[in-house]
Design a protein around this motif. Structure first.
Motif, PDB file in Angstrom:
ATOM      1  N   TYR A 648     -53.421  29.888 -38.796  1.00 20.02           N
ATOM      2  CA  TYR A 648     -52.218  29.691 -37.978  1.00 20.02           C
ATOM      3  C   TYR A 648     -52.561  29.206 -36.569  1.00 20.02           C
ATOM      4  O   TYR A 648     -51.835  29.480 -35.619  1.00 20.02           O
ATOM      5  N   SER A 650     -52.592  27.139 -33.401  1.00 18.52           N
ATOM      6  CA  SER A 650     -51.518  26.289 -32.892  1.00 18.52           C
ATOM      7  C   SER A 650     -51.563  26.220 -31.371  1.00 18.52           C
ATOM      8  O   SER A 650     -51.829  27.226 -30.695  1.00 18.52           O
ATOM      9  N   ALA A 652     -49.081  26.069 -29.631  1.00 20.25           N
ATOM     10  CA  ALA A 652     -47.943  26.843 -29.131  1.00 20.25           C
ATOM     11  C   ALA A 652     -48.375  28.185 -28.550  1.00 20.25           C
ATOM     12  O   ALA A 652     -47.631  28.797 -27.764  1.00 20.25           O
ATOM     13  N   ARG A 688     -41.653  27.954 -27.097  1.00 25.67           N
ATOM     14  CA  ARG A 688     -42.020  27.067 -28.214  1.00 25.67           C
ATOM     15  C   ARG A 688     -42.314  27.853 -29.481  1.00 25.67           C
ATOM     16  O   ARG A 688     -41.830  27.520 -30.564  1.00 25.67           O
ATOM     17  N   ILE A 689     -43.107  28.922 -29.359  1.00 22.07           N
ATOM     18  CA  ILE A 689     -43.457  29.694 -30.556  1.00 22.07           C
ATOM     19  C   ILE A 689     -42.244  30.440 -31.091  1.00 22.07           C
ATOM     20  O   ILE A 689     -42.088  30.611 -32.309  1.00 22.07           O
ATOM     21  N   ASP A 691     -39.192  29.286 -30.994  1.00 28.28           N
ATOM     22  CA  ASP A 691     -38.416  28.285 -31.727  1.00 28.28           C
ATOM     23  C   ASP A 691     -38.984  28.077 -33.131  1.00 28.28           C
ATOM     24  O   ASP A 691     -38.232  27.939 -34.111  1.00 28.28           O
ATOM     25  N   ILE A 692     -40.322  28.063 -33.217  1.00 24.12           N
ATOM     26  CA  ILE A 692     -40.966  27.895 -34.530  1.00 24.12           C
ATOM     27  C   ILE A 692     -40.600  29.053 -35.452  1.00 24.12           C
ATOM     28  O   ILE A 692     -40.224  28.865 -36.614  1.00 24.12           O
ATOM     29  N   THR A 716     -45.914  31.632 -44.285  1.00 29.15           N
ATOM     30  CA  THR A 716     -46.055  31.076 -42.932  1.00 29.15           C
ATOM     31  C   THR A 716     -45.339  31.942 -41.908  1.00 29.15           C
ATOM     32  O   THR A 716     -45.865  32.229 -40.821  1.00 29.15           O
ATOM     33  N   PHE A 720     -47.164  33.797 -38.637  1.00 28.51           N
ATOM     34  CA  PHE A 720     -46.747  33.492 -37.268  1.00 28.51           C
ATOM     35  C   PHE A 720     -46.040  34.680 -36.619  1.00 28.51           C
ATOM     36  O   PHE A 720     -46.250  34.986 -35.453  1.00 28.51           O
TER      37      PHE A 720
END
Length: 751
Positions: A648, A650, A652, A688-689, A691-692, A716, A720
């Motif tokens: 994972y 990222s 972000a 940002r994270i 929103d993901i 996923t 996250f």
């Protein structure tokens, strides 16, 4: 069906003590002192050579755990010091004015050398006791040299005995210390299981966890001394030595794994208030703790263990219960709770795998021993103390705590000596012995020792009186004396009041055998002298150059804030950049645990100080608990950095880390009374994270509505969400810590 696991086993507690290092030490000290006394008695030399067993006893008390070359050198220095002070005092004890000067000067110097560490401190303390025992003017002046030689001979005898026992079983002490460390980890896990109880009081549980974490830290430090400072230990060819190294490394990682079950327990109880799934997890944690205790016992005893598979069965049962409960209770409102609970289960499964590996290690096979990772430079994990004369000069100031303590000891010893000379009764050296054993650098420890010594002396005198009154057979009395000596020196480090009671019985019986007299007056004198010594110690600890914990706690806080940032940075990099070297990570982890243990220890001492010397203890308690939670969440994130970060990874997470780092840097400034602002508390770096995750949650809710089971979205989201939850909790706790620091700073500014 829900199993019920006992969280306390009296049989196991007895086995722990029987196979542990404290009883071994008590037996070694008793044999070292009693054996020469018996030999002298057989030849009617006991009255002449009583200093021989005394010399053995004195040196035995400096034989603290550590690398064998440190123990040997420490005992050599102790022998030389004891012989020297016995000569000096022996030739001057008939001159009270000169003896008073010597007693004051030696008490100061021999306490001051404690700046070089615990071993040097015990060597100095024992040398002062030898001084005290030799000031009695009833000693025959013509036997000064012979008595000093007897003391030296007894010390050499014990040193040879200790080195012989080590050569016969060189790994015994390491096994016992390692077993004790695993026992403490099991106790930590049992205490933490209380968080899974309904209506649990989190603050009360964390209050219980803090002293356990301190004890685990001290035990790990002892093991690092034993393993990493032993010359050539990590390079030697024996499978047992290499396997013990692997056991220790795994035990440290296992403790971190225990801390990784850290979650938002209040939220979990809200999610799962229906049913018994939280109680199922609590029982599983207790079973894991019991399995750890079994491992600790076989490591201490040195026998191989057998994995009966009971823990695997319980884990499988819990997993099935979890799946059944999830199938009937999973909905959009409980989705996040099930993600957290699943990762707790995975963490426990990882602990189970480590326990199975520890079971395998107890066979000490050559194959397992060859698995030692040589790439880690173990020297970085131990602190070194060089005997630099400059250190004495640097601390020769009232700003130094050890200087204040040395001065306090010297003044108290002089006061006790003068009072003893003025009293027409008693054994004045008991006053001095009480002072030197009670008075410690910290007021709280001195206060605790004072109470324990008084209560122990009274209890020991009472039991001794009863035994001497009703038992007339000297053989039986001798048996009681040996037993009391074993108990006294076995409990010296773990239960001081019990130790004092037993040693009081042993001392009274010794006087009975050597100089049969009126026991009542003997016991009365000991109690009175102890009370006088306690009064002097307590008065000095409170009024004479005290160093209150409140004056030092800010430094501990600052060091912890800095350690938190290093630890978090070492962990967080793996999620958006390149993971740091494993040694950097482990050093950062060790530094954080050491700093947290030091602050927790200081807080425990602070609570025993007078209320007027404590400033806002509630805020400090909040700070300690919050930092404990913070380190647990960073440890949890550290585990994810190994298992989840590659999958994972990222960009972000980079602004997330930046937001937390900014708050931690603010905490460092506040701990130095420099910061003032509050910074960003809205968590912009998380946008940002979040929103993901929100997108993944929306997709997963749609899948659940449509009746979909496992999917890539579920996996996923789980990964996250689990990682981000830990970042969120770390961020929230860091802000909370900074708020506490601001309140403490505001209170300090007003004063």
């Amino acid at each position: 069906m829900l199993r019920t696991i006992s969280d306390f086993n009296y049989v196991n507690e007895f086995k722990k003590f029987i196979t542990g290092q404290y009883l071994t030490k008590g037996l070694r000290i008793t044999v070292g002192a009693i054996l020469p006394a018996l030999v002298l008695y057989q030849f009617n030399w006991l009255s002449v050579g009583i200093a021989l067993p005394l010399g053995a006893l004195m040196v035995s008390l400096t034989d603290s755990p550590g690398p064998i070359h440190h123990r040997r050198n420490g005992m050599l220095v102790s022998n030389i010091l004891n012989f020297t002070v016995a000569i000096i005092i022996g030739y001057t004890r008939n001159y009270p004015w000169l003896l008073a000067i010597e007693l004051t000067a030696l008490s100061f110097f021999l306490t001051f050398i404690g700046i070089y560490g615990n071993r040097a401190n015990s060597i100095g303390l024992i040398a002062i006791i030898v001084v005290v025992l030799n000031i009695d003017v009833h000693h025959v002046q013509e036997r000064v040299i012979s008595d000093a030689l007897f003391i030296l001979g007894g010390g050499i005898w014990y040193m040879l005995l200790s080195l012989l026992l080590y050569s016969l079983r060189p790994y015994r002490l390491i096994q016992q210390a390692l077993g004790e460390c695993i026992f403490l980890t099991a106790s930590y896990l049992k205490t933490k299981s209380k968080l899974y109880k309904a209506n649990a009081y989190d603050d009360e549980v964390y209050k219980e966890l803090l002293p356990l974490q301190i004890s685990i830290h001290h035990q790990q430090e002892q093991l690092r001394e034993l393993l990493f400072k032993a010359r050539g230990f990590t390079r030697e060819s024996t499978a047992k030595g290499r396997t013990l190294m692997m056991m220790f490394i795994d035990s440290v990682d296992l403790f971190e794994q225990v801390m990784t079950s850290q979650q938002n327990y209040k939220a979990l109880h809200r999610y799962f208030k229906d049913g018994s799934i939280m109680e199922q997890f609590r029982q599983l944690l207790l079973e894991v703790a019991n399995e750890l205790e079994k491992i600790g016992l076989v490591i201490q005893s040195g026998s191989p263990s057998r994995n009966e598979g009971r823990l695997d069965e319980f884990i499988n049962e819990t997993e099935q219960e979890f799946i059944t409960y999830r199938n009937s209770h999973l909905n959009p409102d409980t989705l996040e709770g099930f993600i957290s609970l699943r990762h707790i289960l995975n963490s426990i499964k990882d602990i189970g795998e480590r326990i199975k590996r520890l079971h395998t290690y107890t066979a000490y096979s050559s194959e397992e021993g060859n698995a030692v990772k040589q790439e880690i430079d173990v020297k970085q994990f131990v602190s070194r103390q060089d005997f630099d004369v400059k250190l004495l000069a640097e601390n020769f100031s009232l700003q130094s705590n050890i200087f204040r303590h040395s001065l306090r000891i010297a003044i108290c010893m002089l006061t006790g000596y003068i009072i003893g000379q003025l009293l027409p009764f008693g054994h004045s050296y008991w006053i001095l012995l009480t002072i030197i054993t009670i008075l410690k650098p910290a007021y709280s420890i001195s206060k605790k020792r004072n109470i324990e010594r008084l209560s122990g002396t009274l209890a020991g005198a009472a039991v001794g009186f009863i035994l001497l009154y009703f038992v007339q057979n000297n053989t039986i009395l001798f048996g009681f004396m040996v037993l009391s000596m074993i108990i006294g020196y076995s409990f010296l480090q773990i239960q001081y009041s019990v130790s004092v009671a037993a040693i009081t019985i042993y001392v009274l019986f010794s006087f009975h055998f050597m100089h049969p007299a009126d026991f009542k007056s003997l016991a009365t004198d000991r109690v009175i002298d102890t009370a006088i010594g306690s009064a002097i110690s307590f008065t000095a600890a409170f009024f004479f150059l005290p160093k209150w914990e409140q004056e030092q706690v800010q430094e501990y806080i600052h060091k912890l804030m800095e350690a938190n940032l290093r630890y978090f940075s070492a962990v967080a990099q793996a999620f958006y950049g390149v993971a740091p070297d494993i040694v950097v990570y482990k050093m950062a982890r060790k530094d954080t645990y050491v700093a947290l243990a030091n602050l927790s220890d200081a807080f425990q001492r602070l609570l025993s100080e007078p209320r007027n010397k404590i400033s806002q203890p509630e805020l400090l308690h909040h700070l300690v608990v919050s930092n404990h939670m913070l380190s647990s969440h960073i440890a949890t994130l550290g585990t994810y950095s190994h298992s989840l970060a590659p999958r994972y990874h990222s960009d972000a997470f980079k602004p997330v880390t930046g937001s937390i780092t900014a708050q931690m840097e603010m905490g460092i400034a506040l701990s130095q009374n420099n910061g003032s602002g509050v910074g960003d508390t809205t968590g912009k770096g998380f946008s940002r994270i979040r929103d993901i995750i929100q997108g993944l949650l929306t997709q997963r809710v749609s899948e659940l509505t449509e009746g979909a089971g496992n999917s890539n979205v579920r996996k996923t989201l789980s990964g996250f969400k689990t990682i981000t939850d830990q970042f969120e909790l770390i961020y929230t706790i860091t802000i909370d810590i900074n708020n506490v620091l601001r309140k403490m700073k505001a209170h300090t500014d007003k004063r």
